[in-house]
Design a protein around this motif. Structure first.
Motif, PDB file in Angstrom:
ATOM      1  N   ALA A   1      -9.852  16.397  -3.603  1.00 29.07           N
ATOM      2  CA  ALA A   1      -9.113  17.632  -3.337  1.00 29.07           C
ATOM      3  C   ALA A   1      -7.711  17.576  -3.929  1.00 29.07           C
ATOM      4  O   ALA A   1      -7.245  18.551  -4.551  1.00 29.07           O
ATOM      5  CB  ALA A   1      -9.034  17.873  -1.832  1.00 29.07           C
ATOM      6  N   VAL A   2      -7.023  16.450  -3.775  1.00 32.73           N
ATOM      7  CA  VAL A   2      -5.651  16.333  -4.272  1.00 32.73           C
ATOM      8  C   VAL A   2      -5.631  16.320  -5.801  1.00 32.73           C
ATOM      9  O   VAL A   2      -4.830  17.028  -6.427  1.00 32.73           O
ATOM     10  CB  VAL A   2      -4.974  15.072  -3.706  1.00 32.73           C
ATOM     11  N   LEU A   3      -6.518  15.539  -6.407  1.00 29.76           N
ATOM     12  CA  LEU A   3      -6.564  15.512  -7.866  1.00 29.76           C
ATOM     13  C   LEU A   3      -7.004  16.863  -8.419  1.00 29.76           C
ATOM     14  O   LEU A   3      -6.457  17.349  -9.418  1.00 29.76           O
ATOM     15  CB  LEU A   3      -7.512  14.415  -8.348  1.00 29.76           C
ATOM     16  N   GLY A   4      -7.996  17.462  -7.772  1.00 29.45           N
ATOM     17  CA  GLY A   4      -8.478  18.766  -8.225  1.00 29.45           C
ATOM     18  C   GLY A   4      -7.384  19.814  -8.193  1.00 29.45           C
ATOM     19  O   GLY A   4      -7.220  20.596  -9.139  1.00 29.45           O
ATOM     20  N   ALA A   5      -6.610  19.831  -7.111  1.00 28.65           N
ATOM     21  CA  ALA A   5      -5.519  20.803  -7.003  1.00 28.65           C
ATOM     22  C   ALA A   5      -4.496  20.592  -8.116  1.00 28.65           C
ATOM     23  O   ALA A   5      -3.964  21.551  -8.683  1.00 28.65           O
ATOM     24  CB  ALA A   5      -4.851  20.683  -5.637  1.00 28.65           C
ATOM     25  N   ALA A   6      -4.237  19.337  -8.447  1.00 29.82           N
ATOM     26  CA  ALA A   6      -3.228  19.026  -9.460  1.00 29.82           C
ATOM     27  C   ALA A   6      -3.653  19.463 -10.857  1.00 29.82           C
ATOM     28  O   ALA A   6      -2.798  19.779 -11.696  1.00 29.82           O
ATOM     29  CB  ALA A   6      -2.924  17.533  -9.447  1.00 29.82           C
ATOM     30  N   ILE A   7      -4.959  19.499 -11.116  1.00 30.78           N
ATOM     31  CA  ILE A   7      -5.435  19.857 -12.465  1.00 30.78           C
ATOM     32  C   ILE A   7      -6.000  21.273 -12.525  1.00 30.78           C
ATOM     33  O   ILE A   7      -6.640  21.648 -13.502  1.00 30.78           O
ATOM     34  CB  ILE A   7      -6.497  18.851 -12.954  1.00 30.78           C
ATOM     35  N   GLY A   8      -5.757  22.041 -11.475  1.00 28.42           N
ATOM     36  CA  GLY A   8      -6.217  23.422 -11.473  1.00 28.42           C
ATOM     37  C   GLY A   8      -7.686  23.586 -11.152  1.00 28.42           C
ATOM     38  O   GLY A   8      -8.293  24.598 -11.504  1.00 28.42           O
ATOM     39  N   LYS A   9      -8.271  22.580 -10.483  1.00 30.71           N
ATOM     40  CA  LYS A   9      -9.672  22.663 -10.056  1.00 30.71           C
ATOM     41  C   LYS A   9      -9.745  22.395  -8.547  1.00 30.71           C
ATOM     42  O   LYS A   9     -10.246  21.353  -8.102  1.00 30.71           O
ATOM     43  CB  LYS A   9     -10.530  21.647 -10.813  1.00 30.71           C
TER      44      LYS A   9
ATOM     45  N   ALA B   1       0.849  -1.199   0.000  1.00 33.05           N
ATOM     46  CA  ALA B   1       0.000   0.000   0.000  1.00 33.05           C
ATOM     47  C   ALA B   1       0.879   1.242   0.000  1.00 33.05           C
ATOM     48  O   ALA B   1       1.974   1.247   0.559  1.00 33.05           O
ATOM     49  CB  ALA B   1      -0.904   0.007   1.223  1.00 33.05           C
ATOM     50  N   GLY B   2       0.379   2.292  -0.642  1.00 33.98           N
ATOM     51  CA  GLY B   2       1.126   3.526  -0.718  1.00 33.98           C
ATOM     52  C   GLY B   2       0.492   4.685   0.018  1.00 33.98           C
ATOM     53  O   GLY B   2       1.169   5.578   0.496  1.00 33.98           O
ATOM     54  N   ASP B   3      -0.844   4.691   0.105  1.00 39.16           N
ATOM     55  CA  ASP B   3      -1.541   5.807   0.762  1.00 39.16           C
ATOM     56  C   ASP B   3      -2.935   5.353   1.152  1.00 39.16           C
ATOM     57  O   ASP B   3      -3.466   4.379   0.602  1.00 39.16           O
ATOM     58  CB  ASP B   3      -1.627   7.017  -0.173  1.00 39.16           C
ATOM     59  N   GLU B   4      -3.516   6.062   2.115  1.00 38.86           N
ATOM     60  CA  GLU B   4      -4.868   5.785   2.584  1.00 38.86           C
ATOM     61  C   GLU B   4      -5.608   7.114   2.676  1.00 38.86           C
ATOM     62  O   GLU B   4      -5.309   7.934   3.543  1.00 38.86           O
ATOM     63  CB  GLU B   4      -4.835   5.094   3.954  1.00 38.86           C
ATOM     64  N   ARG B   5      -6.561   7.341   1.777  1.00 42.19           N
ATOM     65  CA  ARG B   5      -7.286   8.611   1.742  1.00 42.19           C
ATOM     66  C   ARG B   5      -8.765   8.362   1.483  1.00 42.19           C
ATOM     67  O   ARG B   5      -9.127   7.436   0.744  1.00 42.19           O
ATOM     68  CB  ARG B   5      -6.758   9.502   0.607  1.00 42.19           C
ATOM     69  N   ASN B   6      -9.604   9.217   2.054  1.00 45.16           N
ATOM     70  CA  ASN B   6     -11.023   9.102   1.725  1.00 45.16           C
ATOM     71  C   ASN B   6     -11.300   9.826   0.408  1.00 45.16           C
ATOM     72  O   ASN B   6     -10.440  10.521  -0.141  1.00 45.16           O
ATOM     73  CB  ASN B   6     -11.910   9.591   2.868  1.00 45.16           C
TER      74      ASN B   6
ATOM     75  N   ALA C   1      -0.677  12.306  -8.306  1.00 47.75           N
ATOM     76  CA  ALA C   1      -1.510  13.375  -8.861  1.00 47.75           C
ATOM     77  C   ALA C   1      -0.784  14.119  -9.987  1.00 47.75           C
ATOM     78  O   ALA C   1      -1.437  14.629 -10.916  1.00 47.75           O
ATOM     79  CB  ALA C   1      -1.900  14.351  -7.760  1.00 47.75           C
ATOM     80  N   LYS C   2       0.547  14.157  -9.949  1.00 53.39           N
ATOM     81  CA  LYS C   2       1.292  14.783 -11.038  1.00 53.39           C
ATOM     82  C   LYS C   2       1.126  13.976 -12.334  1.00 53.39           C
ATOM     83  O   LYS C   2       0.993  14.556 -13.414  1.00 53.39           O
ATOM     84  CB  LYS C   2       2.774  14.895 -10.651  1.00 53.39           C
ATOM     85  N   GLU C   3       1.156  12.664 -12.221  1.00 52.27           N
ATOM     86  CA  GLU C   3       0.919  11.821 -13.387  1.00 52.27           C
ATOM     87  C   GLU C   3      -0.516  11.974 -13.875  1.00 52.27           C
ATOM     88  O   GLU C   3      -0.785  12.007 -15.079  1.00 52.27           O
ATOM     89  CB  GLU C   3       1.181  10.354 -13.041  1.00 52.27           C
ATOM     90  N   PHE C   4      -1.438  12.056 -12.928  1.00 53.48           N
ATOM     91  CA  PHE C   4      -2.845  12.221 -13.274  1.00 53.48           C
ATOM     92  C   PHE C   4      -3.034  13.514 -14.058  1.00 53.48           C
ATOM     93  O   PHE C   4      -3.732  13.536 -15.085  1.00 53.48           O
ATOM     94  CB  PHE C   4      -3.684  12.237 -11.994  1.00 53.48           C
ATOM     95  N   ALA C   5      -2.397  14.596 -13.584  1.00 53.05           N
ATOM     96  CA  ALA C   5      -2.550  15.884 -14.255  1.00 53.05           C
ATOM     97  C   ALA C   5      -1.981  15.837 -15.672  1.00 53.05           C
ATOM     98  O   ALA C   5      -2.552  16.420 -16.608  1.00 53.05           O
ATOM     99  CB  ALA C   5      -1.868  16.970 -13.432  1.00 53.05           C
ATOM    100  N   ALA C   6      -0.862  15.144 -15.833  1.00 52.33           N
ATOM    101  CA  ALA C   6      -0.248  15.051 -17.163  1.00 52.33           C
ATOM    102  C   ALA C   6      -1.189  14.342 -18.144  1.00 52.33           C
ATOM    103  O   ALA C   6      -1.326  14.764 -19.299  1.00 52.33           O
ATOM    104  CB  ALA C   6       1.085  14.321 -17.080  1.00 52.33           C
TER     105      ALA C   6
ATOM    106  N   PRO D   1       6.746   4.059  -1.336  1.00 56.76           N
ATOM    107  CA  PRO D   1       7.147   5.464  -1.516  1.00 56.76           C
ATOM    108  C   PRO D   1       6.131   6.390  -2.167  1.00 56.76           C
ATOM    109  O   PRO D   1       6.092   7.589  -1.856  1.00 56.76           O
ATOM    110  CB  PRO D   1       8.404   5.346  -2.392  1.00 56.76           C
ATOM    111  N   THR D   2       5.317   5.908  -3.095  1.00 62.56           N
ATOM    112  CA  THR D   2       4.508   6.814  -3.909  1.00 62.56           C
ATOM    113  C   THR D   2       3.211   7.172  -3.199  1.00 62.56           C
ATOM    114  O   THR D   2       2.323   6.335  -3.027  1.00 62.56           O
ATOM    115  CB  THR D   2       4.201   6.184  -5.275  1.00 62.56           C
ATOM    116  N   GLN D   3       3.097   8.434  -2.808  1.00 61.22           N
ATOM    117  CA  GLN D   3       1.905   8.938  -2.153  1.00 61.22           C
ATOM    118  C   GLN D   3       0.924   9.507  -3.191  1.00 61.22           C
ATOM    119  O   GLN D   3       1.260   9.670  -4.369  1.00 61.22           O
ATOM    120  CB  GLN D   3       2.283  10.031  -1.148  1.00 61.22           C
ATOM    121  N   LEU D   4      -0.294   9.812  -2.746  1.00 60.40           N
ATOM    122  CA  LEU D   4      -1.313  10.314  -3.658  1.00 60.40           C
ATOM    123  C   LEU D   4      -0.848  11.586  -4.364  1.00 60.40           C
ATOM    124  O   LEU D   4      -1.085  11.762  -5.560  1.00 60.40           O
ATOM    125  CB  LEU D   4      -2.619  10.578  -2.902  1.00 60.40           C
ATOM    126  N   GLU D   5      -0.194  12.499  -3.633  1.00 59.93           N
ATOM    127  CA  GLU D   5       0.281  13.739  -4.243  1.00 59.93           C
ATOM    128  C   GLU D   5       1.294  13.463  -5.357  1.00 59.93           C
ATOM    129  O   GLU D   5       1.358  14.205  -6.341  1.00 59.93           O
ATOM    130  CB  GLU D   5       0.894  14.652  -3.186  1.00 59.93           C
TER     131      GLU D   5
END
Length: 294
Positions: A215-223, A204-209, A285-290, A278-282
């Protein structure tokens, strides 16, 4: 050492192969697509082209190998899906027995301790049970969390409706992981081959609701105000069918969402929580934004 890897050039198998090859080992990669053979060869691996449902092909491929990494590829037209997954697991067991191979790393899933109620992961449970019947074979079940890459599927929803939604519920923490971190663990285990009997390792890398994920994905894509909207189970299933998924697949994915929402998907994981990879949601999120902006 001679390793057999299933999964063609997927997000786990390719980096796993690269790590084993870099250590000087002999690697054979199984793929159903002859078109992949050249790229497999370019990695320094040997291609084995055939079907995971062909016991004779698998037996011949496994013969003489020191260890294998096994996974069950997606087959979205399988019906009933769970039984198909379990059936492939039984074929793997037969092929391993026929080949005489003694060490296996199997890509399972979080929730695979449950015999039912966890969507397609219930099929993975059946595959685990089949591999447990092997006598004199050491089997390690890797049970990774929900792949970050599954989040790419919501890009269309965000662009079309301006929301992030699912039937997981707003407050349940979803356990997630990056495929490259799974590959690193698989490489570690295959290089050492110290596992004995039947064992389980969670990844596992992260645990988020879901609100946090939005919020994290939105911030990464400017929303930054991207809202999370919970979907009913009925709407979840209907939405997937409308998006083109077969009813059998939609039904199973919806059931998996219920298992996440109720927490049964994560019960055994909570008893054996690993150190986070090592890989956290944040980071993801950079890959998601790309991808979102491509």
């Amino acid at each position: 050492m001679k390793y057999i890897l299933l999964g063609s050039l997927g997000h786990i198998t390719k980096p796993l192969a690269q790590q084993l090859i870099a250590k000087g080992h002999q690697v054979t990669i199984v793929s159903s697509q002859a078109a992949k053979a050249a790229e497999i060869t370019s990695l320094g691996a040997t291609p084995a082209i055939g079907s995971v449902e062909d016991i004779d092909f698998l037996s011949a491929t496994f013969k003489g190998a020191d260890a294998a990494y096994l996974m069950i590829p997606p087959k979205l037209d399988a019906n009933p899906w769970k039984e198909w997954i379990g059936g492939v697991g039984r074929k793997y067991a037969q092929a391993v027995k026929a080949s005489g191979m003694k060490k296996l790393v199997f890509l399972s899933s979080i929730g695979a301790d449950k015999p039912d109620g966890v969507g397609p992961v219930s099929g993975i449970h059946l595959a685990e049970e089949a591999l447990k019947t092997l006598s004199g074979v050491d089997v390690l079940f890797l049970r990774p969390a929900y792949f970050y890459f599954n989040l790419f599927a919501v890009i269309g929803l965000i662009k079309q409706a301006g929301i992030y939604g699912n039937n997981f519920g707003p407050d349940r923490k979803i356990v997630m992981v990056h495929p490259r971190d799974i590959a690193a663990v698989a490489a570690e285990e295959l290089l050492h081959l110290s596992f004995k009997g039947v064992s389980v390792r969670y990844i596992a890398g992260d645990e988020r609701n879901s609100r946090d994920i939005a919020a994290v994905l939105g911030a990464a894509i400017g929303k930054p105000e991207l809202p999370y909207v919970p979907f009913s189970d009925e709407d979840t299933e209907k939405g997937m069918i409308a998006a083109g998924l077969p009813e059998e697949v939609a039904k199973n994915y919806t059931e998996m969402g219920v298992a996440a929402r109720t927490g049964i998907m994560f019960e055994d994981y909570q008893k054996h929580r690993p150190a986070l990879s090592p890989t956290q949601l944040e980071d993801f999120a950079k890959e998601f934004a790309a991808v979102y902006n491509s």
